[in-house]
Enzyme design. Sequence first.
Site, PDB file in Angstrom:
ATOM      1  N   ASN A  89     -57.610 107.453 -51.301  1.00 47.20           N
ATOM      2  CA  ASN A  89     -56.218 107.824 -51.679  1.00 47.20           C
ATOM      3  C   ASN A  89     -55.399 108.162 -50.545  1.00 47.20           C
ATOM      4  OD1 ASN A  89     -53.994 109.455 -53.464  1.00 47.20           O
ATOM      5  ND2 ASN A  89     -54.753 111.002 -51.948  1.00 47.20           N
ATOM      6  N   SER A 141     -49.719 100.544 -53.983  1.00 47.62           N
ATOM      7  CA  SER A 141     -48.322 101.042 -54.496  1.00 47.62           C
ATOM      8  C   SER A 141     -47.681  99.823 -54.911  1.00 47.62           C
ATOM      9  CB  SER A 141     -47.430 101.349 -53.007  1.00 47.62           C
ATOM     10  OG  SER A 141     -46.048 101.461 -53.358  1.00 47.62           O
ATOM     11  N   TYR A 154     -45.200  99.324 -44.394  1.00 47.74           N
ATOM     12  CA  TYR A 154     -46.134 100.031 -45.641  1.00 47.74           C
ATOM     13  C   TYR A 154     -46.271  99.129 -46.763  1.00 47.74           C
ATOM     14  CZ  TYR A 154     -46.937 103.698 -49.175  1.00 47.74           C
ATOM     15  OH  TYR A 154     -47.246 104.360 -50.226  1.00 47.74           O
ATOM     16  N   ALA A 156     -46.915  95.967 -46.389  1.00 51.93           N
ATOM     17  CA  ALA A 156     -47.954  94.896 -45.829  1.00 51.93           C
ATOM     18  C   ALA A 156     -49.345  95.814 -46.019  1.00 51.93           C
ATOM     19  CB  ALA A 156     -47.720  94.609 -44.497  1.00 51.93           C
ATOM     20  N   SER A 157     -49.211  97.076 -45.542  1.00 52.40           N
ATOM     21  CA  SER A 157     -50.613  97.721 -45.746  1.00 52.40           C
ATOM     22  C   SER A 157     -51.212  97.923 -47.159  1.00 52.40           C
ATOM     23  CB  SER A 157     -50.292  99.139 -44.902  1.00 52.40           C
ATOM     24  OG  SER A 157     -49.815 100.018 -45.979  1.00 52.40           O
ATOM     25  N   LYS A 158     -50.162  98.059 -48.048  1.00 52.18           N
ATOM     26  CA  LYS A 158     -50.682  98.021 -49.356  1.00 52.18           C
ATOM     27  C   LYS A 158     -50.962  96.995 -50.088  1.00 52.18           C
ATOM     28  CE  LYS A 158     -50.304 102.599 -49.730  1.00 52.18           C
ATOM     29  NZ  LYS A 158     -51.804 103.333 -49.947  1.00 52.18           N
ATOM     30  N   ILE A 187     -43.726 108.537 -57.223  1.00 47.61           N
ATOM     31  CA  ILE A 187     -44.256 109.836 -57.774  1.00 47.61           C
ATOM     32  C   ILE A 187     -43.848 110.876 -56.924  1.00 47.61           C
ATOM     33  CG2 ILE A 187     -46.885 110.877 -58.014  1.00 47.61           C
ATOM     34  CD1 ILE A 187     -46.402 108.085 -59.397  1.00 47.61           C
TER      35      ILE A 187
HETATM   36  N1  LIG Z   1     -45.896 109.472 -53.717  1.00 48.61           N
HETATM   37  C1  LIG Z   1     -45.524 108.023 -54.173  1.00 48.61           C
HETATM   38  O1  LIG Z   1     -44.420 107.822 -54.562  1.00 48.61           O
HETATM   39  C2  LIG Z   1     -46.595 106.935 -53.917  1.00 48.61           C
HETATM   40  C3  LIG Z   1     -46.299 105.799 -54.389  1.00 48.61           C
HETATM   41  C4  LIG Z   1     -47.148 104.740 -54.218  1.00 48.61           C
HETATM   42  C5  LIG Z   1     -48.529 104.884 -53.624  1.00 48.61           C
HETATM   43  N2  LIG Z   1     -48.650 106.246 -53.021  1.00 48.61           N
HETATM   44  C6  LIG Z   1     -49.937 106.357 -52.280  1.00 48.61           C
HETATM   45  O2  LIG Z   1     -50.502 107.365 -52.866  1.00 48.61           O
HETATM   46  C7  LIG Z   1     -51.471 107.875 -51.851  1.00 48.61           C
HETATM   47  C8  LIG Z   1     -51.331 109.454 -51.958  1.00 48.61           C
HETATM   48  O3  LIG Z   1     -49.841 109.760 -51.635  1.00 48.61           O
HETATM   49  P1  LIG Z   1     -49.100 111.040 -51.749  1.00 48.61           P
HETATM   50  O4  LIG Z   1     -47.798 110.822 -52.049  1.00 48.61           O
HETATM   51  O5  LIG Z   1     -49.839 112.111 -52.384  1.00 48.61           O
HETATM   52  O6  LIG Z   1     -48.849 111.212 -50.339  1.00 48.61           O
HETATM   53  P2  LIG Z   1     -48.799 112.864 -49.503  1.00 48.61           P
HETATM   54  O7  LIG Z   1     -48.425 113.820 -50.409  1.00 48.61           O
HETATM   55  O8  LIG Z   1     -48.059 112.433 -48.335  1.00 48.61           O
HETATM   56  O9  LIG Z   1     -50.357 113.132 -49.172  1.00 48.61           O
HETATM   57  C9  LIG Z   1     -51.097 112.075 -48.306  1.00 48.61           C
HETATM   58  C10 LIG Z   1     -52.504 112.623 -48.068  1.00 48.61           C
HETATM   59  O10 LIG Z   1     -53.304 111.647 -47.152  1.00 48.61           O
HETATM   60  C11 LIG Z   1     -53.892 112.552 -46.259  1.00 48.61           C
HETATM   61  N3  LIG Z   1     -54.068 111.690 -44.897  1.00 48.61           N
HETATM   62  C12 LIG Z   1     -53.305 111.323 -44.322  1.00 48.61           C
HETATM   63  N4  LIG Z   1     -53.699 110.828 -43.203  1.00 48.61           N
HETATM   64  C13 LIG Z   1     -55.151 110.847 -43.149  1.00 48.61           C
HETATM   65  C14 LIG Z   1     -56.176 110.740 -42.460  1.00 48.61           C
HETATM   66  N5  LIG Z   1     -55.998 110.171 -41.151  1.00 48.61           N
HETATM   67  N6  LIG Z   1     -57.307 111.432 -42.859  1.00 48.61           N
HETATM   68  C15 LIG Z   1     -57.505 112.203 -43.717  1.00 48.61           C
HETATM   69  N7  LIG Z   1     -56.342 112.486 -44.772  1.00 48.61           N
HETATM   70  C16 LIG Z   1     -55.231 111.855 -44.463  1.00 48.61           C
HETATM   71  C17 LIG Z   1     -52.776 113.774 -46.046  1.00 48.61           C
HETATM   72  O11 LIG Z   1     -53.323 114.619 -45.327  1.00 48.61           O
HETATM   73  P3  LIG Z   1     -52.524 115.770 -44.297  1.00 48.61           P
HETATM   74  O12 LIG Z   1     -52.069 116.729 -45.029  1.00 48.61           O
HETATM   75  O13 LIG Z   1     -53.199 116.279 -43.241  1.00 48.61           O
HETATM   76  O14 LIG Z   1     -51.234 115.047 -43.869  1.00 48.61           O
HETATM   77  C18 LIG Z   1     -52.372 114.071 -47.398  1.00 48.61           C
HETATM   78  O15 LIG Z   1     -53.702 114.719 -48.081  1.00 48.61           O
HETATM   79  C19 LIG Z   1     -51.217 107.310 -50.602  1.00 48.61           C
HETATM   80  O16 LIG Z   1     -51.884 106.247 -50.339  1.00 48.61           O
HETATM   81  C20 LIG Z   1     -49.918 106.887 -50.961  1.00 48.61           C
HETATM   82  O17 LIG Z   1     -49.567 105.528 -50.001  1.00 48.61           O
HETATM   83  C21 LIG Z   1     -47.679 107.338 -53.048  1.00 48.61           C
END
Ligand SMILES: NC(=O)c1ccc[n+]([C@@H]2O[C@H](COP(=O)([O-])OP(=O)(O)OC[C@H]3O[C@@H](n4cnc5c(N)ncnc54)[C@H](OP(=O)(O)O)[C@@H]3O)[C@@H](O)[C@H]2O)c1
Length: 246
Positions: A89, A141, A154, A156-158, A187
């Site tokens: 995640n 994503s 971003y 490209a990574s997803k 989200i």
């Molecule tokens: N929110 C959206 O709209 C959305 C949409 C599509 C996809 N996503 C994907 O869903 C996933 C979760 O997103 P989110 O919205 O919950 O993001 P978020 O609130 O920014 O949380 C990201 C999480 O990843 C952790 N993280 C980042 N780099 C890390 C590392 N090197 N090692 C360990 N943990 C790390 C962060 O920890 P820290 O607290 O230490 O930074 C945090 O717990 C991501 O992969 C994101 O790309 C999100």
Amino acid sequence: MGILLEGKVCLVTGANRGIGKSIVEQFAKEGAIVYANARSEGSIDVSAYSEYKDNIIPVYFDIRDNKLTGEVFAKIWKEHGKLDVLVNNAGIVQDAFVGMIKREMVIPVFETNVFSMIDLIQYAAKVMKRNKRGSIINISSVVGIYGNEGQMVYSASKGAVISSTRSAAKELAPYNIRVNAVAPGMIETDMLKAIDNEKKEKYLSRIATGRFGTPVDIANICVMLASNYTEYMTGQVLEVSGGLSL
Ligand SMILES: NC(=O)c1ccc[n+]([C@@H]2O[C@H](COP(=O)([O-])OP(=O)(O)OC[C@H]3O[C@@H](n4cnc5c(N)ncnc54)[C@H](OP(=O)(O)O)[C@@H]3O)[C@@H](O)[C@H]2O)c1
């Protein structure tokens, strides 16, 4: 407490906030033992999970650190002799328009979202192969499918998360290890907070159900993919976006 994931041993990365935190909670509620990863020591408050707190074990490591990552898989093996579910995640975003992208932005995004995910899949596969079962869930994503302006890096990574998912699914299916991806739309987490209001309104108008998603909307799909109800499902990408692409 539910029973959908009773006795399953799971590892969820990026679990101190946002979607990851919700996945941990829903998994624990369904009876799983959850190793919840975060990079900053003490950032997971297990007591906040009330009656499920005994099911949650924080494991602090940066997923970009291959050695520390390996040690956590060894710890899980030693403590339980199995790993049933891995949820990749943790992710980061860096936005920039074409022409403004610097290599220094691309590297951390790919290191976190792709290279580390590949490491984690390899460690998980090694453990899961021993028991001939497992479910790996990679959080992609919608932009990994459709792209988005200002998000070439971003997205490209997803997109790489999706192709990795499909390749790993083909390779690991003979070992009864399933690999699927979830592609969330917009989200409500810290990631969404970073977007300005005007842009948010524009995005909202494109969502058929008329609302942004919640972390629980994604966590519930992960419960389904982690459970035995999806035993015949692998290599799939589930879009969970409230109809963003309709
Ligand atoms: N929110 C959206 O709209 C959305 C949409 C599509 C996809 N996503 C994907 O869903 C996933 C979760 O997103 P989110 O919205 O919950 O993001 P978020 O609130 O920014 O949380 C990201 C999480 O990843 C952790 N993280 C980042 N780099 C890390 C590392 N090197 N090692 C360990 N943990 C790390 C962060 O920890 P820290 O607290 O230490 O930074 C945090 O717990 C991501 O992969 C994101 O790309 C999100």
